[in-house]
Design an enzyme around this catalytic site. Sequence first.
Site, PDB file in Angstrom:
ATOM      1  N   ARG A  15       7.503  54.026  20.365  1.00 47.51           N
ATOM      2  CA  ARG A  15       6.584  53.699  21.458  1.00 47.51           C
ATOM      3  C   ARG A  15       5.952  54.940  22.091  1.00 47.51           C
ATOM      4  NH1 ARG A  15      10.069  49.720  25.097  1.00 47.51           N
ATOM      5  NH2 ARG A  15      11.817  50.585  23.886  1.00 47.51           N
ATOM      6  N   ALA A 377     -15.370  98.310  41.066  1.00 45.44           N
ATOM      7  CA  ALA A 377     -15.664  97.086  40.318  1.00 45.44           C
ATOM      8  C   ALA A 377     -16.121  97.404  38.898  1.00 45.44           C
ATOM      9  CB  ALA A 377     -16.743  96.293  41.045  1.00 45.44           C
TER      10      ALA A 377
END
Length: 453
Positions: A15, A377
């Site tokens: 199942r 950055a």
Amino acid sequence: MSLDIVILAAGQGTRMRSSLPKVLHPIAGKPMLAHVIDAARALQPNSIQVVIGHGAKQVTQQLAADDVTFVMQTEQLGTGHAVAQAIPNLNADTLLVLYGDVPLIHPSTLSRLLQGVTENTMGLLTVNLSDPAGYGRIVRDNQQQVTAIVEHKDATPEQLTICEGNTGILAASRQHMVQWLGRLSNHNAQAEYYLTDIIAMAVADGVAIHTETATEPMEVQGANDRQQLASLERFYQFQQANVLMAQGVTLLDPARLDIRGTVKVGRDITIDINVILEGNVEIEDNVSIGANCVIKNSILRSGAIIKANCHIEGSEVGPEADCGPFARLRPGTKLEKNAHVGNFVELKNTHLGVAAKVGHLTYLGDSEIGARTNIGAGTITCNYDGANKHRTVMGEDVFIGSNSSIVAPITLGDAATTGAGSTITQDVPAHTLAIGRSKQRNIANWARPQKKS
């Protein structure tokens, strides 16, 4: 009293509609069978015997351990037949039978059950249910003594009204179990050898049935399909959330937290929604974790702030340090006190010093970053040459200009600076500015490329 434990784990689980054996489907990131083995270990038995069948190779590969013996059931002829396969390996006084698809059984419940088992008494764990459909029914006499267990498919209409169900978990002396298993018959609706038939045999042999009732039905709930698996997962997570809140953790929504391992917590911790805690996680006092974070095998020190959408694995975030949003800390990373990691920053095997800052859009791999250093950055450490990894070392108070490429192996001394847009390939001495740019050219009347039709 010595103890052997047999865990039945041979079923296919049709199942589930899966190629994965049923007992390997996970609850909280761990196979159901692993949960049952852990509960068995807590009882310190002489041996743990796991009866396997369908998917035996997968089960043994995932769960092999020194204290676990696997027993093959080549034909699935019922629970009684399964237990019988393990009998030749058992030598202890008492045998306890568990199930590989009942993952939430608690050692304390099993201990209570075993306390009632003697040479002339067997133990049976039952559960009271408002809807016992599918469960074998516990049949008692007028003195409320157990006389038999009747499977749902074999029960009469009167027996189907009984709300006390059989969990399948039982314990008895090895001597009795050997006798009863040898007398089992498969004359029933399923043509199987039911382990539950030994209850009637015990009664006939004058062996008393000591019952314990599970305090929480979900503790003995099996998972036969995906819906039941999901119900067990939610119940387990609800329990874990309650434990954290009892220890001083604020959960903004207890229903939206997943714990897939062990968590050690301090006080005054706040956890936002959709957070996943995996493996071994330690969270100290006054930590804040934002929404949608995944924390795996990591330590968050006192006062750390983890903003939304961070992924932290195998790392340590120091006191008062902060990460995110959208930061990723990979294994081997350590942030010291007051270090800052901003949005879209990835660190791997990197040590970020006290009050060092990596604001945004940066990758640092295999790096040692000194105190108060500021990484601009768009910076990357080029740590991989295609074959080997190399280390970048930056001293204290270094300033890295935006869009710098730092090609390892390389060392930048204290207070060194790199100009924005530089590619740095050589060591930079302390208090030195390094600029690595090509000369700019402006080309007039340059025609941009056009898309081909």
